[in-house]
Structure formats: structure tokens, C-alpha cells
Design a protein around this motif. Structure first.
Motif, short mmCIF file in Angstrom:
data_model
loop_
_atom_site.label_atom_id
_atom_site.label_comp_id
_atom_site.label_asym_id
_atom_site.label_seq_id
_atom_site.Cartn_x
_atom_site.Cartn_y
_atom_site.Cartn_z
N SER A 109 38.22 44.72 46.71
CA SER A 109 38.34 45.81 47.68
C SER A 109 39.32 45.45 48.79
O SER A 109 39.60 46.28 49.64
CB SER A 109 36.97 46.16 48.27
OG SER A 109 36.42 45.05 48.95
N ALA A 117 38.28 51.06 49.42
CA ALA A 117 37.39 50.08 50.05
C ALA A 117 36.35 50.71 50.94
O ALA A 117 35.29 50.13 51.17
CB ALA A 117 38.21 49.06 50.84
N MET A 152 33.07 45.96 53.07
CA MET A 152 34.07 45.06 52.51
C MET A 152 33.56 43.62 52.46
O MET A 152 33.80 42.90 51.49
CB MET A 152 35.37 45.15 53.32
CG MET A 152 36.06 46.50 53.24
SD MET A 152 37.36 46.72 54.48
CE MET A 152 38.64 45.68 53.80
#
Length: 442
Positions: A279, A186, A264
Motif C-alpha cells: 500500500s 491505500a 497503512m
């Protein structure tokens, strides 16, 4: 002898996708497709083939650990054909053979690429293929800089190509082997940004790219369709990212630093509208985040794109129609243009059929033991060909899997198109119309 009715373009497209799913399921069920050397069950094979052909991304197996390179290649082919539409994907062969594209083939191409009119549809399909090759090629080249240092040149290049195609087609299949999409990566800017760029490019639709290639940055010269698709996509991306930034600060994004949290939030906003890559763990989202996800999944990508949902343009027409009614306006206007009444009726019908199908699917999953929140998330994800799940897909009973398969199919072909494909149109009799009468609404 009664005259045989030829299937309509919508029926042909629906049948084509069904045959594509069937062929893919047959190949994926072969022992050579699985690393264990044993064929997967038929229901799981159909589910996986439908998810790939309908560019959804819901999986009952981890793609990297379950399938051999042969199985992965089958999935990649299904994703590419499903993203472009089998009619568009078959166009290069027809052009190379110098076969003339007849009126029926042009009608199929029109529905496949989402053209507004029959004229120029072959040129639009060619540009769609060009944009696909360029975007996937550039995306694969960029991703190779991330994959090759980690997996070596051979496997790294294969993974770069696979993820580029999967992202541009909004499919969401990955080969990282974690079973949790890209949640372990991520915080990787290159991987996340390239995937987001490919998802957005595929989700804008080929009509938008046709305007970009024809008119460049001259926004005023774009079609109304392209103006609406681009503007609403930009607003949804920015608004969704900002909302996730605040909603998930103490939930799904807890513990992430500022840059990672921003990455994110942006990725979550992009992937929610039919991409399928994740993610963050979707089961860790707050209740507000889940509701926002349902809204974004409902909207989906632009019309004539590789994505699903009711479509960005449909959502825009719904909002504009409500605004016009509130302001007591007879016409629905945007960008100094008046929307066609037929398009307005189609937008409301499409949204209604979508919601009805999603609620029916949710009912099936709830009856078979799924929680309401998880069931809603799964059904909206399937109907919008998103591919995100709150860890429910792998534990679905057989009946629920078939319900999800039908929803993925309806989401890719189009809920309205499926309804039209299974019904027989009724022509007006001698132009006769009934006398109107008012009823109370609201």
C-alpha cells in the motif's frame, strides 16, 4: 541387484513443486497467455511461474496488462495449488474417486499441511480445504462490493476472486493494472481490511484453524503450536503496526491523515510477513523501516501455513531458547510446557540455513550491480516468499533472476527441506556415538 531407494516425502514435495513451476512456465510462455500475442522469454516465464507457485508475488510484468484472462487463470491456479500444496490440492479428486489414501500419501499430506503426526492427517487436510473455501469465498464476496461498482459485474467478480485467492495464499499478485500493487488505493478501508484479514487467516496455518474449529475460543485446549502461532502473530502485528506508525510518519506515510496512516501502518505490518501486496512504495521507506521490514520478512508466517519465512514458531523458539540460556535454565518452557530438544535444534538449523541462503543470494545480486540495501530487501523477500520489492525485480539480469527463483523455491518448500532433499541421510552405525568434548562458545 542393488535395491532402489524411493524418494522421501521431502524429496517428493520438492520435485512436485519443481514440476508445477515447469508446467506453469510452459503455459505462461504460450502466445495465448500474453496480450501482445507473443510468448514471453523462457527465463521470465519460469520466474513468473515460480513466483506464483511459491506464492511470492515478485513479478517482472504487471499481471493485468501483460497477461490475458487465460494467463491470469494459469497464475490463479498456480497460486491456489502452491498455497495449499499440490498434495493437499489433489485430495478432493482422490476423495471423489473414493480412492484409499495410503501411508505414503498420508506422509506427503503430513508434510504438505504441517501436521504434527500421521494420525488424523486426512481429517486435517479436509479441514484445511474447508477453511480455504470458506475464507476465499467470504473474502471474494466482500471484495465484490468494492470491485463490482468500479469494474462492472463480470470483471469485478473475477478480480474479487483473484485477489481473495491471492491474499489468502499470501501471494501478492494483483489485477489493478497500476504496476504498483494497491498503492493508489491505500486509503480504501474495505479493500485494505479484507485483504489484511485474508492474509492473516492464510498465514496462521491450518493447525491453528483445526484448533479453532475443534475447540473454538477455549484457548487452553489448543495445541502448544497453535497457542504460540496465534500469540506471536498478534504481537508481531501490533508491534509492527505501532513501529511503522512512528518510523514512517515523515517518510512513506508523509502527508497521510490519521486514519489513513493507521491503515497503512497496519497493512505494512501484515504484508511484511509474506503477503506481497504493497500500500506504499517500498523504496520510500526510512532506513529504520527497511530494517524492520527485513526482521518481519525473516520471521514470516506460521508453520504449516500458506506463507514463508523461517516461520513464527521457529522465531519464538529462538527467542525462548536465548531467554532460557540467559536465565541459566536447562529447559525451554512456554505455556506450562517444555519444548522438545529436537525442535530447538531444528529451529536454530532452519534459521542458520535460511540466513546462509539469503546472504549467498544477496552476494549474487550485489555482484551483478544491485545496491546492498535493495539486494538485501529482494533476497529476504524472495527467501520468505514475501513478494515486495524496492523496484529492483524488473531490472534484474538473467543470473540474478535465476538466483531469486532458487530462493523463492527454497522459501516455499523450506530451506531445511531443500537441504534435506539434496542430501542423503546417514544412519547411526550400531548406535555408536563419539566421546563428547567441550569447546569455547561466545
Amino acid at each position: 541387484m542393488p535395491k532402489t531407494r524411493r524418494p522421501s516425502a521431502v524429496q517428493t514435495l520438492a520435485l512436485g513443486f519443481a514440476l508445477l513451476i515447469l508446467a506453469g512456465a510452459c503455459l505462461l510462455s504460450l502466445p495465448i497467455a500474453s496480450r501482445s500475442g507473443e510468448g514471453i522469454p523462457w527465463t521470465s516465464a519460469v520466474f513468473t511461474a515460480a513466483s506464483a507457485s511459491c506464492v511470492t508475488g515478485l513479478t517482472v510484468y504487471d499481471t493485468a496488462t501483460q497477461f490475458t484472462p487465460f494467463g491470469q487463470a494459469v497464475l490463479l491456479l498456480l497460486i491456489q495449488i502452491g498455497g495449499l500444496g499440490f498434495v493437499t490440492a489433489s485430495l478432493p479428486a482422490a476423495l471423489l474417486a473414493r480412492r484409499r489414501v495410503g501411508l505414503r500419501q498420508r506422509a506427503l499430506l503430513q508434510d504438505s499441511v504441517g501436521a504434527l503426526q500421521l494420525g488424523g492427517v486426512v481429517r486435517l487436510a479436509r479441514r484445511a480445504l474447508l477453511v480455504t473455501v470458506l475464507c476465499e469465498g467470504l473474502g471474494a464476496a466482500a471484495l465484490a462490493f468494492w470491485f463490482c461498482p468500479r469494474y462492472g459485474w463480470g470483471k469485478g467478480l473475477w478480480m474479487a476472486v483473484f485477489h481473495a485467492v491471492s491474499a489468502f495464499c499470501n501471494a501478492g499478485f494483483d489485477l489493478l493494472g497500476t504496476g504498483a500493487s494497491i498503492t493508489t488505493e491505500a486509503g480504501e478501508p474495505l479493500l485494505n481490511i479484507v485483504l489484511m484479514a485474508l492474509i492473516i487467516c492464510g498465514g496462521l496455518g491450518f493447525l491453528v484453524w483445526d484448533d479453532v474449529l475443534a475447540h473454538g475460543r477455549h484457548f487452553r485446549r489448543w495445541r502448544l503450536h497453535s497457542k504460540m502461532a496465534f500469540t506471536v502473530t498478534l504481537l508481531l502485528f501490533a508491534g509492527g503496526a505501532a513501529a511503522f506508525w512512528f518510523l514512517e510518519a515523515d517518510h512513506a506515510f508523509a502527508g497521510a491523515d490519521g486514519p489513513t496512516r493507521a491503515l497503512m501502518a497496519a497493512f505494512q505490518s501484515v504484508t511484511a510477513r509474506t503477503a506481497g501486496f504493497a500500500s506504499v512504495d517500498q523504496s520510500s521507506l526510512s532506513q529504520g523501516g527497511v530494517l524492520l521490514m527485513l526482521v518481519l520478512m525473516f520471521v514470516g508466517a506460521a508453520s504449516g501455513s500458506t506463507g514463508g519465512g523461517v516461520k513464527v514458531n521457529t522465531f519464538a523458539v529462538l527467542v525462548l531458547g536465548v531467554r532460557a540460556r540467559i536465565w541459566r535454565q536447562d529447559d525451554v518452557n512456554v505455556f506450562r510446557r517444555r519444548l522438545d530438544e529436537g525442535d530447538i535444534h531444528k529451529a536454530y538449523s532452519t534459521a542458520g540455513i535460511y540466513l546462509f541462503g539469503a546472504l549467498c543470494g544477496c552476494m549474487v545480486l550485489c555482484v551483478q550491480g544491485a545496491g546492498l540495501t535493495d539486494a538485501l530487501f529482494e533476497t529476504f523477500s524472495a527467501m520468505s516468499t514475501v513478494g515486495l520489492s524496492r523496484n529492483l525485480t524488473g531490472s534484474l539480469p538473467a543470473l540474478s533472476k535465476w538466483a531469486v527463483i532458487l530462493m523463492m523455491f527454497a522459501g516455499r518448500v523450506g530451506s531445511m527441506s531443500v537441504a534435506m532433499a539434496v542430501t542423503r541421510g546417514r544412519d547411526a552405525q550400531n548406535g555408536l556415538r563419539y566421546v563428547p568434548e567441550k569447546i569455547l562458545i561466545g
